[in-house]
Design a protein around this motif. Structure first.
Motif, PDB file in Angstrom:
ATOM      1  N   ALA A 159      40.835  19.387  25.285  1.00  0.00           N
ATOM      2  CA  ALA A 159      39.580  19.889  25.845  1.00  0.00           C
ATOM      3  C   ALA A 159      39.078  19.009  26.975  1.00  0.00           C
ATOM      4  O   ALA A 159      38.576  19.501  28.000  1.00  0.00           O
ATOM      5  CB  ALA A 159      38.525  19.982  24.740  1.00  0.00           C
ATOM      6  N   GLU A 160      39.240  17.682  26.807  1.00  0.00           N
ATOM      7  CA  GLU A 160      38.801  16.759  27.850  1.00  0.00           C
ATOM      8  C   GLU A 160      39.622  16.949  29.125  1.00  0.00           C
ATOM      9  O   GLU A 160      39.088  16.935  30.231  1.00  0.00           O
ATOM     10  CB  GLU A 160      38.936  15.322  27.348  1.00  0.00           C
ATOM     11  N   MET A 161      40.951  17.166  28.941  1.00  0.00           N
ATOM     12  CA  MET A 161      41.808  17.383  30.105  1.00  0.00           C
ATOM     13  C   MET A 161      41.467  18.694  30.800  1.00  0.00           C
ATOM     14  O   MET A 161      41.484  18.784  32.024  1.00  0.00           O
ATOM     15  CB  MET A 161      43.277  17.346  29.691  1.00  0.00           C
ATOM     16  N   LYS A 162      41.170  19.732  30.031  1.00  0.00           N
ATOM     17  CA  LYS A 162      40.779  21.009  30.606  1.00  0.00           C
ATOM     18  C   LYS A 162      39.521  20.867  31.449  1.00  0.00           C
ATOM     19  O   LYS A 162      39.333  21.547  32.462  1.00  0.00           O
ATOM     20  CB  LYS A 162      40.554  22.042  29.504  1.00  0.00           C
ATOM     21  N   THR A 163      38.650  19.951  31.030  1.00  0.00           N
ATOM     22  CA  THR A 163      37.402  19.720  31.756  1.00  0.00           C
ATOM     23  C   THR A 163      37.621  18.914  33.032  1.00  0.00           C
ATOM     24  O   THR A 163      37.034  19.211  34.078  1.00  0.00           O
ATOM     25  CB  THR A 163      36.391  18.993  30.846  1.00  0.00           C
ATOM     26  N   SER A 164      38.488  17.891  32.948  1.00  0.00           N
ATOM     27  CA  SER A 164      38.664  16.971  34.081  1.00  0.00           C
ATOM     28  C   SER A 164      39.670  17.468  35.117  1.00  0.00           C
ATOM     29  O   SER A 164      39.564  17.125  36.306  1.00  0.00           O
ATOM     30  CB  SER A 164      39.101  15.596  33.574  1.00  0.00           C
ATOM     31  N   MET A 165      40.636  18.288  34.711  1.00  0.00           N
ATOM     32  CA  MET A 165      41.690  18.714  35.638  1.00  0.00           C
ATOM     33  C   MET A 165      41.174  19.552  36.812  1.00  0.00           C
ATOM     34  O   MET A 165      41.635  19.354  37.947  1.00  0.00           O
ATOM     35  CB  MET A 165      42.799  19.450  34.894  1.00  0.00           C
ATOM     36  N   PRO A 166      40.252  20.488  36.630  1.00  0.00           N
ATOM     37  CA  PRO A 166      39.781  21.268  37.785  1.00  0.00           C
ATOM     38  C   PRO A 166      39.188  20.407  38.899  1.00  0.00           C
ATOM     39  O   PRO A 166      39.407  20.676  40.085  1.00  0.00           O
ATOM     40  CB  PRO A 166      38.729  22.191  37.173  1.00  0.00           C
ATOM     41  N   ALA A 167      38.465  19.371  38.514  1.00  0.00           N
ATOM     42  CA  ALA A 167      37.881  18.490  39.527  1.00  0.00           C
ATOM     43  C   ALA A 167      38.975  17.741  40.287  1.00  0.00           C
ATOM     44  O   ALA A 167      38.908  17.578  41.515  1.00  0.00           O
ATOM     45  CB  ALA A 167      36.918  17.506  38.874  1.00  0.00           C
ATOM     46  N   LEU A 168      40.011  17.298  39.539  1.00  0.00           N
ATOM     47  CA  LEU A 168      41.125  16.615  40.183  1.00  0.00           C
ATOM     48  C   LEU A 168      41.899  17.566  41.084  1.00  0.00           C
ATOM     49  O   LEU A 168      42.377  17.173  42.163  1.00  0.00           O
ATOM     50  CB  LEU A 168      42.058  16.021  39.124  1.00  0.00           C
ATOM     51  N   GLU A 169      42.047  18.820  40.656  1.00  0.00           N
ATOM     52  CA  GLU A 169      42.739  19.812  41.487  1.00  0.00           C
ATOM     53  C   GLU A 169      41.980  20.062  42.782  1.00  0.00           C
ATOM     54  O   GLU A 169      42.585  20.179  43.857  1.00  0.00           O
ATOM     55  CB  GLU A 169      42.915  21.115  40.707  1.00  0.00           C
ATOM     56  N   GLU A 170      40.658  20.131  42.702  1.00  0.00           N
ATOM     57  CA  GLU A 170      39.856  20.312  43.902  1.00  0.00           C
ATOM     58  C   GLU A 170      39.969  19.097  44.830  1.00  0.00           C
ATOM     59  O   GLU A 170      40.068  19.237  46.057  1.00  0.00           O
ATOM     60  CB  GLU A 170      38.389  20.546  43.531  1.00  0.00           C
ATOM     61  N   GLU A 171      39.968  17.909  44.225  1.00  0.00           N
ATOM     62  CA  GLU A 171      40.118  16.696  45.020  1.00  0.00           C
ATOM     63  C   GLU A 171      41.484  16.661  45.700  1.00  0.00           C
ATOM     64  O   GLU A 171      41.610  16.288  46.874  1.00  0.00           O
ATOM     65  CB  GLU A 171      39.935  15.459  44.142  1.00  0.00           C
TER      66      GLU A 171
END
Length: 427
Positions: free
Chosen positions: A78-90
């Motif tokens: 769940a934590e990865m699902k939350t953090s990955m979109p921000a990293l993908e945008e970056e």
């Protein structure tokens, strides 16, 4: 566009090339940006791999009825699902930043290009023909045209503002004759294929040949977001964008006679009188699509084709090898043809012929592949003016001026002039 892999492998070569062009070193900042991009990609790949592994581990934990482990793994996913979109945008943002930075770097000059800061560093390669010898004084083209009553700048300004010209009757015909002569020469004797292409293009086409993003202020844009072409180089070169061309078909040679549109944003106060620097002018363009092995020879051939126009018109000119500081953004090497203008008592550019390597091809994703080959490689592109029609008109007026103010029509143009051998004052 330059390859970031080449930049990583040759940082000093890039910085030395930029220094020759009078620009600051960029390799360190580009490599740092690429390192950041790579780190983000690697982080995302690691997180995706861990997410996939954790999902499998959740199933195993639940099968083993280890709810505590399953809950910890679910929380991790769940934590990865939350953090990955921000990293993908970056990651996307860094990708775009790197692409934009690369798109603004000029091409690498060939080793034999003279080093210099501006046009003062250009080198005369050869001089051809003789200057005209008269007993009467030379005149500039606008004095000749206005005295003939066939060149009108006031009416042009009334219609469109400054840097436009109205030609009438015999001068209008002479302009048309020059364009037709050039087109017939290049298609009939030089092996170029005539193309009739659009005068308005999308962003991608301007990006492909290097006008965008760096030189937007030099262009005219329509209200629906298209661009008026500054040269038919844009359309002719982009004919092969996104394509894989059979190596056996190379070289491809295209020519077009089109209007060209330029804002002349950086030319305030220069050549404000006359036809030398216009917002709209006719030009016969030459483009070659070839490969690395043929590109240098093709450059010499293209230049010779442009020179032949001036030879047939009986005009004195010189060929200049442009220095690194005066060369165009996409070029690796450029020859300028400078025609003699008696009225100005100087030489003025009438054609530029450039070899661009794979610089434009990378931007356009234009590739070639030989028979029985699996791998593709980028094509090499060349472009040149064959030649600028308006400046050829200026050269004819000033070099063929007679003592009574009339202008003799060059022999090469007689077939296009309907029997007219001399341009005289309008009745």
């Amino acid at each position: 566009m330059l390859d970031i892999k080449w930049i990583r492998d040759n940082p000093e070569a890039l910085d030395q090339a930029l220094a020759k062009r009078g620009q600051q070193a960029l390799s360190a900042s580009l490599i740092a940006l690429d390192e950041r991009r790579r780190a983000l990609v690697q982080t995302l790949q690691d997180m995706q791999a861990r997410r996939n592994a954790a999902s499998k581990e959740i199933g195993a934990a639940m099968a083993a009825k280890d709810s505590a482990l399953a809950d910890r793994l679910k929380a991790e996913v769940a934590e990865m699902k939350t953090s990955m979109p921000a990293l993908e945008e970056e990651s996307k943002a860094v990708d775009a930043e790197l692409a934009d930075a690369l798109s603004r770097i000029p091409n690498i000059p060939l080793d034999d290009v003279p080093v210099g800061e501006d046009e003062a560093g250009n080198v005369v390669a050869r001089t051809v023909g003789d200057k005209p010898r008269w007993n009467h004084p030379a005149l500039e083209h606008f004095d000749i045209g206005e005295k003939l009553g066939l060149m009108d700048f006031e009416r042009a300004a009334k219609l469109s503002g400054s840097r436009f010209t109205v030609l009438t009757a015999q001068l209008a015909r002479l302009e048309r004759a020059l364009g037709q002569f050039m087109l017939d020469l290049h298609t009939g004797e030089h092996g170029y294929t005539e193309v009739s292409s659009p005068l308005m293009v999308r962003d991608d086409a301007m990006y492909g040949t290097g006008q965008l993003p760096k030189f937007a202020e030099d262009l005219f844009r329509t209200t629906d977001g298209r661009w008026l072409i500054p040269t038919a180089e844009v359309t002719l070169t982009n004919l092969v964008s996104g394509e894989i061309i059979d190596a056996e078909r190379l070289p491809l040679r295209f020519t077009a006679l089109t209007p060209s549109f330029r804002s002349e944003a950086g030319s305030a106060g220069r050549d404000t009188r006359g036809m030398l620097r216009q917002h709209q002018f006719w030009k016969c363009e030459l483009v070659s699509i070839t490969d690395a092995d043929q590109a240098i020879a093709e450059h010499e051939r293209m230049t010779a084709c442009a020179e032949e126009v001036l030879k047939r018109l009986g005009l004195h000119y010189r060929v200049m090898t442009l220095c690194t500081g005066d060369m165009g953004f996409s070029a690796r090497k450029t020859y300028d043809l400078e025609v003699w203008l008696p009225g100005q008592n100087t030489y003025r550019e009438i054609s530029s012929c450039s070899v661009c390597g794979d610089f434009q091809a990378r931007r356009m994703n234009a590739r070639t592949r030989g028979r029985d080959e699996k791998a593709t490689r980028f094509v090499h592109t060349l472009n040149g003016s064959g030649t600028a029609v308006g400046r050829a008109l200026i050269a004819v007026l000033e070099n063929y001026l007679n003592d009574d103010g009339s202008v003799t029509v060059p022999e090469a143009l007689l077939p296009y002039m309907g029997g007219l051998k001399r341009i005289e004052r309008a009745a």
